[in-house]
Design an enzyme around this catalytic site. Structure first.
Site, PDB file in Angstrom:
ATOM      1  N   ARG A   1       0.875  -1.187   0.000  1.00 21.01           N
ATOM      2  CA  ARG A   1       0.000   0.000   0.000  1.00 21.01           C
ATOM      3  C   ARG A   1       0.895   1.213   0.000  1.00 21.01           C
ATOM      4  O   ARG A   1       1.686   1.416   0.929  1.00 21.01           O
ATOM      5  CB  ARG A   1      -0.925  -0.010   1.223  1.00 21.01           C
ATOM      6  CG  ARG A   1      -1.690   1.298   1.404  1.00 21.01           C
ATOM      7  CD  ARG A   1      -2.796   1.242   2.424  1.00 21.01           C
ATOM      8  NE  ARG A   1      -3.959   0.514   1.917  1.00 21.01           N
ATOM      9  CZ  ARG A   1      -5.198   0.635   2.400  1.00 21.01           C
ATOM     10  NH1 ARG A   1      -5.442   1.469   3.392  1.00 21.01           N
ATOM     11  NH2 ARG A   1      -6.182  -0.063   1.894  1.00 21.01           N
TER      12      ARG A   1
ATOM     13  N   ASP B   1     -17.424   7.304  -1.846  1.00 22.81           N
ATOM     14  CA  ASP B   1     -16.193   7.153  -1.062  1.00 22.81           C
ATOM     15  C   ASP B   1     -15.867   8.533  -0.480  1.00 22.81           C
ATOM     16  O   ASP B   1     -16.472   9.547  -0.868  1.00 22.81           O
ATOM     17  CB  ASP B   1     -15.049   6.639  -1.976  1.00 22.81           C
ATOM     18  CG  ASP B   1     -13.731   6.451  -1.222  1.00 22.81           C
ATOM     19  OD1 ASP B   1     -13.766   6.242   0.010  1.00 22.81           O
ATOM     20  OD2 ASP B   1     -12.656   6.507  -1.867  1.00 22.81           O
TER      21      ASP B   1
ATOM     22  N   ARG C   1     -14.229  -8.519   1.100  1.00 23.55           N
ATOM     23  CA  ARG C   1     -12.783  -8.323   0.878  1.00 23.55           C
ATOM     24  C   ARG C   1     -12.043  -9.604   1.239  1.00 23.55           C
ATOM     25  O   ARG C   1     -11.115 -10.025   0.549  1.00 23.55           O
ATOM     26  CB  ARG C   1     -12.264  -7.163   1.756  1.00 23.55           C
ATOM     27  CG  ARG C   1     -12.837  -5.791   1.443  1.00 23.55           C
ATOM     28  CD  ARG C   1     -12.360  -5.262   0.115  1.00 23.55           C
ATOM     29  NE  ARG C   1     -10.913  -5.216   0.025  1.00 23.55           N
ATOM     30  CZ  ARG C   1     -10.138  -4.257   0.532  1.00 23.55           C
ATOM     31  NH1 ARG C   1     -10.678  -3.216   1.137  1.00 23.55           N
ATOM     32  NH2 ARG C   1      -8.821  -4.290   0.388  1.00 23.55           N
TER      33      ARG C   1
ATOM     34  N   CYS D   1     -16.722   1.887   0.291  1.00 28.00           N
ATOM     35  CA  CYS D   1     -15.587   0.990   0.595  1.00 28.00           C
ATOM     36  C   CYS D   1     -15.164   1.091   2.055  1.00 28.00           C
ATOM     37  O   CYS D   1     -14.479   0.193   2.544  1.00 28.00           O
ATOM     38  CB  CYS D   1     -14.418   1.312  -0.329  1.00 28.00           C
ATOM     39  SG  CYS D   1     -13.831   3.007  -0.145  1.00 28.00           S
TER      40      CYS D   1
HETATM   41  N1   CP Z   1     -11.557  -0.078   2.054  1.00 22.34           N
HETATM   42  C1   CP Z   1     -10.282  -0.188   2.498  1.00 22.34           C
HETATM   43  O1   CP Z   1      -9.343  -0.500   1.776  1.00 22.34           O
HETATM   44  O2   CP Z   1     -10.146   0.059   3.828  1.00 22.34           O
HETATM   45  P1   CP Z   1      -8.772   0.155   4.648  1.00 22.34           P
HETATM   46  O3   CP Z   1      -8.133   1.481   4.305  1.00 22.34           O
HETATM   47  O4   CP Z   1      -9.228   0.103   6.095  1.00 22.34           O
HETATM   48  O5   CP Z   1      -7.888  -0.991   4.277  1.00 22.34           O
HETATM   49  N1  NVA Z   2     -10.065   6.838  -1.463  1.00 26.26           N
HETATM   50  C1  NVA Z   2      -9.703   6.363  -0.134  1.00 26.26           C
HETATM   51  C2  NVA Z   2      -9.946   4.891  -0.028  1.00 26.26           C
HETATM   52  C3  NVA Z   2      -9.624   4.288   1.317  1.00 26.26           C
HETATM   53  C4  NVA Z   2      -9.865   2.819   1.360  1.00 26.26           C
HETATM   54  C5  NVA Z   2      -8.250   6.707   0.138  1.00 26.26           C
HETATM   55  O1  NVA Z   2      -7.414   6.511  -0.729  1.00 26.26           O
HETATM   56  O2  NVA Z   2      -7.968   7.183   1.245  1.00 26.26           O
END
Ligand code: CP
Ligand code: NVA
Length: 311
Positions: A104, A226, A294, A266
């Site tokens: 991530r 979102d 998920r 999400c």
């Molecule tokens: N939706 C999602 O990816 O949530 P997190 O940021 O908690 O992993």
């Molecule tokens: N668009 C949001 C999604 C989090 C799961 C972000 O990137 O923070």
């Protein structure tokens, strides 16, 4: 053929997406202590995160455990990367210990660098550009709730962000229609829209972008939103709240959608910003099933990408 890594939905062949959906359904229905519980025995998955996470981290860790493997969380703050060790060296060293790596991070280019230097599969756990594991899990949720994907109309209201981009790619793959209703200047990624448009020629998917949230929500089967401020954009928060306020998913916008529309997010959510509490916590919301899926979809992904196929 799928590639070594899972970096975008667009790069996954259509047949592989349908296969993932079927494996996810099978694993969801499979007995907890049956064959699935040993499928990834002896394998270790690393999770290298530069941003916070609840769902992605916990569902990958739990999923790995449920399949008989182990997961190792690696916060970028606590490894030598934070003291200047290069990404390339870290990726090569981790490849000697691990069987897969979920990353991530911020730019998609950084994720691509991890994939380039790692000899093990790299899975996108969210970048600024896209969030493929989320969109793939969302296909599972929509197919469960609506009984099909082809011809379903999804309205995504709000920021043309990583979630919107992956939903566009996913819709184009499976013949789902998607209308994004966003403020001017906050459209989804132009190259993604264009590539998805080409894919859509094969699947019949219709991809539309509008600045009118009411029009986007009209007759939708799925109303999706979102956050307005994604991770890394916190300094833009006040500005964004002003730009996005007409794009809130509330009861009046929901009334534009089909009577049996489902509401998706999400998560994490900001009640009172992109969605009202009444809608997020209301009878049409499926956000908890969505979060649960998920786990099931990522278990399917792990069996496929870590090379121990379920079927
Ligand atoms: N939706 C999602 O990816 O949530 P997190 O940021 O908690 O992993
Ligand atoms: N668009 C949001 C999604 C989090 C799961 C972000 O990137 O923070």
């Amino acid at each position: 053929m799928r590639g070594k890594d899972l970096l975008t939905v667009a790069a996954i062949p259509r047949a592989q997406i349908f296969r993932l959906l079927q494996i996810a359904r099978d694993l969801k229905a499979a007995p907890r202590h049956g064959r699935a519980s040993q499928l990834l025995a002896g394998l270790t998955l690393g999770l290298l995160f530069e941003k916070p996470s609840t769902r992605t981290r916990v569902s990958f860790e739990a999923g790995m455990n449920q399949l008989g493997g182990q997961a190792l969380f690696l916060s970028s703050d606590n490894i030598q990367l934070s003291r200047g060790e290069s990404l390339a060296d870290t990726a090569k060293v981790l490849s000697r210990y691990l069987d897969g790596l979920v990353v991530r991070t911020y730019q998609q280019a950084i994720l691509e660098e991890w994939a380039h230097h790692a000899s093990i599969p790299v899975i996108n756990g969210l970048t600024d550009l896209c969030h493929p594991c989320q969109a793939l899990a969302d296909l599972l949720t929509i197919s469960e709730k609506k009984g099909r994907l082809e011809g379903i109309k999804l309205a995504y209201i709000g920021d043309g962000n990583n979630i919107a981009n992956s939903l566009i790619e996913a819709s184009a793959k499976v013949g789902m229609h998607i209308t994004v209703g966003c403020p001017p200047g906050y459209e989804p990624d132009r190259a993604i829209i264009q590539a998805a448009g080409e894919e859509a020629q094969y699947t019949g998917s219709i991809i539309e972008i509008t600045h009118d949230p009411q029009e986007a929500a009209s007759n939708a089967d799925v109303l999706y939103t979102d956050v307005w401020t994604s991770m890394g954009q916190e300094h833009e928060h006040a500005h964004r709240v002003a730009a996005f306020s007409p794009y809130q998913v509330n009861e009046s916008l929901l009334a534009r959608a089909c009577r049996d529309a489902i509401v998706m997010h999400c998560l994490p959510a900001h009640r009172g910003e992109e969605i009202t509490a009444a809608v997020l916590d209301g009878p049409q919301s499926v956000v908890l099933d969505q979060a649960e899926n998920r786990l099931h979809m990522q278990k399917a992904i792990l069996t496929e990408w870590l090379g121990r196929p379920w079927a």
